[in-house]
Design an enzyme around this catalytic site. Structure first.
Site, mmCIF file in Angstrom:
data_model
loop_
_atom_site.group_PDB
_atom_site.id
_atom_site.type_symbol
_atom_site.label_atom_id
_atom_site.label_comp_id
_atom_site.label_asym_id
_atom_site.label_seq_id
_atom_site.Cartn_x
_atom_site.Cartn_y
_atom_site.Cartn_z
ATOM 1 N N LYS A 88 19.699 -42.564 21.856
ATOM 2 C CA LYS A 88 19.356 -43.886 22.386
ATOM 3 C C LYS A 88 20.524 -44.865 22.180
ATOM 4 O O LYS A 88 21.471 -44.572 21.441
ATOM 5 C CB LYS A 88 18.084 -44.386 21.694
ATOM 6 C CG LYS A 88 16.842 -43.536 21.994
ATOM 7 C CD LYS A 88 15.610 -44.147 21.340
ATOM 8 C CE LYS A 88 14.354 -43.341 21.644
ATOM 9 N NZ LYS A 88 13.146 -43.967 21.050
ATOM 10 N N TYR A 92 9.222 -43.759 30.406
ATOM 11 C CA TYR A 92 8.242 -44.173 29.405
ATOM 12 C C TYR A 92 6.895 -44.545 30.027
ATOM 13 O O TYR A 92 6.118 -45.281 29.424
ATOM 14 C CB TYR A 92 8.798 -45.340 28.583
ATOM 15 C CG TYR A 92 9.754 -44.901 27.489
ATOM 16 C CD1 TYR A 92 9.383 -43.928 26.552
ATOM 17 C CD2 TYR A 92 11.022 -45.469 27.365
ATOM 18 C CE1 TYR A 92 10.249 -43.527 25.545
ATOM 19 C CE2 TYR A 92 11.894 -45.078 26.354
ATOM 20 C CZ TYR A 92 11.493 -44.106 25.440
ATOM 21 O OH TYR A 92 12.348 -43.717 24.436
ATOM 22 N N PHE A 114 4.161 -52.767 23.263
ATOM 23 C CA PHE A 114 5.601 -52.661 23.000
ATOM 24 C C PHE A 114 6.406 -52.176 24.214
ATOM 25 O O PHE A 114 7.622 -51.999 24.131
ATOM 26 C CB PHE A 114 5.866 -51.741 21.798
ATOM 27 C CG PHE A 114 5.315 -50.337 21.950
ATOM 28 C CD1 PHE A 114 6.026 -49.349 22.619
ATOM 29 C CD2 PHE A 114 4.078 -49.995 21.399
ATOM 30 C CE1 PHE A 114 5.531 -48.058 22.751
ATOM 31 C CE2 PHE A 114 3.562 -48.700 21.527
ATOM 32 C CZ PHE A 114 4.291 -47.732 22.209
ATOM 33 N N ARG A 162 11.649 -31.686 17.924
ATOM 34 C CA ARG A 162 10.787 -32.749 17.376
ATOM 35 C C ARG A 162 10.816 -32.729 15.843
ATOM 36 O O ARG A 162 10.855 -33.769 15.202
ATOM 37 C CB ARG A 162 9.335 -32.576 17.856
ATOM 38 C CG ARG A 162 9.083 -32.867 19.306
ATOM 39 C CD ARG A 162 9.315 -34.295 19.715
ATOM 40 N NE ARG A 162 8.535 -35.283 18.995
ATOM 41 C CZ ARG A 162 8.360 -36.546 19.403
ATOM 42 N NH1 ARG A 162 8.897 -36.970 20.545
ATOM 43 N NH2 ARG A 162 7.676 -37.392 18.682
ATOM 44 N N THR A 176 8.016 -40.550 14.504
ATOM 45 C CA THR A 176 8.404 -41.641 15.407
ATOM 46 C C THR A 176 8.932 -42.852 14.638
ATOM 47 O O THR A 176 9.944 -43.447 15.012
ATOM 48 C CB THR A 176 7.185 -42.050 16.269
ATOM 49 O OG1 THR A 176 6.780 -40.908 17.038
ATOM 50 C CG2 THR A 176 7.521 -43.193 17.202
ATOM 51 N N ARG A 211 15.911 -39.122 12.303
ATOM 52 C CA ARG A 211 15.397 -40.479 12.112
ATOM 53 C C ARG A 211 15.302 -40.830 10.629
ATOM 54 O O ARG A 211 15.539 -41.966 10.233
ATOM 55 C CB ARG A 211 14.032 -40.608 12.795
ATOM 56 C CG ARG A 211 14.139 -40.675 14.318
ATOM 57 C CD ARG A 211 12.795 -40.449 14.976
ATOM 58 N NE ARG A 211 12.794 -40.774 16.391
ATOM 59 C CZ ARG A 211 11.786 -40.499 17.214
ATOM 60 N NH1 ARG A 211 10.713 -39.895 16.751
ATOM 61 N NH2 ARG A 211 11.861 -40.827 18.492
ATOM 62 N N ASN A 230 15.013 -46.105 16.671
ATOM 63 C CA ASN A 230 14.844 -44.791 16.030
ATOM 64 C C ASN A 230 15.779 -43.705 16.566
ATOM 65 O O ASN A 230 15.502 -42.519 16.441
ATOM 66 C CB ASN A 230 13.375 -44.362 16.021
ATOM 67 C CG ASN A 230 12.793 -44.204 17.415
ATOM 68 O OD1 ASN A 230 13.515 -44.344 18.405
ATOM 69 N ND2 ASN A 230 11.521 -43.897 17.497
ATOM 70 N N HIS A 269 15.522 -39.685 21.262
ATOM 71 C CA HIS A 269 14.316 -39.297 21.990
ATOM 72 C C HIS A 269 14.308 -37.778 22.149
ATOM 73 O O HIS A 269 15.353 -37.174 22.377
ATOM 74 C CB HIS A 269 14.288 -39.930 23.385
ATOM 75 C CG HIS A 269 13.216 -39.343 24.265
ATOM 76 N ND1 HIS A 269 11.921 -39.814 24.255
ATOM 77 C CD2 HIS A 269 13.230 -38.284 25.115
ATOM 78 C CE1 HIS A 269 11.194 -39.077 25.079
ATOM 79 N NE2 HIS A 269 11.956 -38.138 25.618
ATOM 80 N N GLU A 276 10.693 -34.807 32.254
ATOM 81 C CA GLU A 276 11.823 -35.607 31.789
ATOM 82 C C GLU A 276 13.156 -35.002 32.229
ATOM 83 O O GLU A 276 14.078 -35.728 32.625
ATOM 84 C CB GLU A 276 11.762 -35.750 30.265
ATOM 85 C CG GLU A 276 10.549 -36.563 29.830
ATOM 86 C CD GLU A 276 10.409 -36.717 28.325
ATOM 87 O OE1 GLU A 276 11.182 -36.069 27.572
ATOM 88 O OE2 GLU A 276 9.538 -37.491 27.897
HETATM 89 P P1 DAT Z 1 8.417 -40.616 20.146
HETATM 90 O O1 DAT Z 1 9.698 -41.333 20.501
HETATM 91 O O2 DAT Z 1 8.434 -40.118 18.732
HETATM 92 O O3 DAT Z 1 8.033 -39.566 21.134
HETATM 93 P P2 DAT Z 1 6.329 -42.253 21.336
HETATM 94 O O4 DAT Z 1 6.461 -41.424 22.553
HETATM 95 O O5 DAT Z 1 4.954 -42.453 20.773
HETATM 96 O O6 DAT Z 1 7.248 -41.723 20.154
HETATM 97 O O7 DAT Z 1 6.902 -43.714 21.615
HETATM 98 C C1 DAT Z 1 8.099 -43.889 22.356
HETATM 99 C C2 DAT Z 1 8.945 -44.930 21.660
HETATM 100 O O8 DAT Z 1 8.276 -46.199 21.682
HETATM 101 C C3 DAT Z 1 9.214 -44.650 20.180
HETATM 102 O O9 DAT Z 1 10.345 -43.825 20.013
HETATM 103 C C4 DAT Z 1 9.412 -46.001 19.623
HETATM 104 C C5 DAT Z 1 8.523 -46.886 20.464
HETATM 105 N N1 DAT Z 1 7.228 -47.122 19.813
HETATM 106 C C6 DAT Z 1 6.227 -46.223 19.639
HETATM 107 N N2 DAT Z 1 5.169 -46.768 19.023
HETATM 108 C C7 DAT Z 1 5.494 -48.078 18.819
HETATM 109 C C8 DAT Z 1 4.831 -49.199 18.229
HETATM 110 N N3 DAT Z 1 3.609 -49.092 17.731
HETATM 111 N N4 DAT Z 1 5.501 -50.377 18.184
HETATM 112 C C9 DAT Z 1 6.747 -50.489 18.691
HETATM 113 N N5 DAT Z 1 7.431 -49.481 19.265
HETATM 114 C C10 DAT Z 1 6.815 -48.293 19.329
HETATM 115 MG MG MG Z 2 7.259 -39.592 23.036
#
Ligand code: DAT
Ligand code: MG
Length: 154
Positions: free
Chosen positions: A12, A52, A60, A88, A94, A105, A115, A118, A131
């Protein structure tokens, strides 16, 4: 035998700015995963919103799209046995605050919104294909063998 898979991985904008591309690639290479595609790009808003899409109703979402389009990213496809789940595990939870030390991370992040990496979700069946298709054309995925493949797999 566990199946060979391809997964979408992206360093990222925070990881790029902090000079972590090399470390992330090194970890994945050292693990035995094979790089099959890579692209250093700045994502536009449309692509970010699509990538996303599963989070579009979350509070968020706006910050997430703003962040992921804020600078260049290193988009990649990695291949290997059980690759989606194994990447993963290497990424960590996350929220970096909850990620185990030794994970990407857990070693490089403190804040959920920064973080570093991805990786396709191993629990979201098909997310990796979606993706990969979003970021790469079929002809950009390179087929070759690593010279150490016979020593990586039984
Ligand atoms: P990951 O990146 O581990 O697959 P995710 O798909 O649930 O996690 O979320 C995508 C991204 O969004 C994650 O890397 C960081 C952000 N994110 C997730 N949950 C969040 C939250 N509760 N508040 C703020 N940002 C968040
Ligand atoms: Mg995800």
């Amino acid at each position: 035998m566990t199946e060979t898979q391809r997964t979408f991985v992206m360093v990222k904008p925070d990881g790029v700015q902090r000079g972590l591309i090399g470390d992330v690639i090194g970890r994945l290479e050292d693990r035995g995963l094979k790089l099959v595609a890579a692209k250093f790009v700045q994502i536009d808003r449309d692509l970010a919103e699509e990538h996303y899409g599963e989070h579009e109703d979350k509070p968020f979402f706006e910050d997430l799209v703003g962040f992921i389009t804020s600078g260049p990213v290193m988009a990649m496809v990695w291949e290997g046995q059980d690759a989606v789940r194994q990447v993963r595990k290497m990424m960590g939870a996350t929220d970096p605050a909850e990620s185990a030390p030794g994970t990407i991370r857990g070693d490089y992040g403190l804040d959920l919104g920064r973080n570093v990496i991805h990786g396709s979700d191993h629990e979201d069946e098909g997310s990796w294909e979606r993706e990969i298709d979003l970021f790469f054309d079929e002809e950009e995925l390179v087929e070759y063998e690593r010279i150490d493949e016979e020593w990586l797999y039984e």
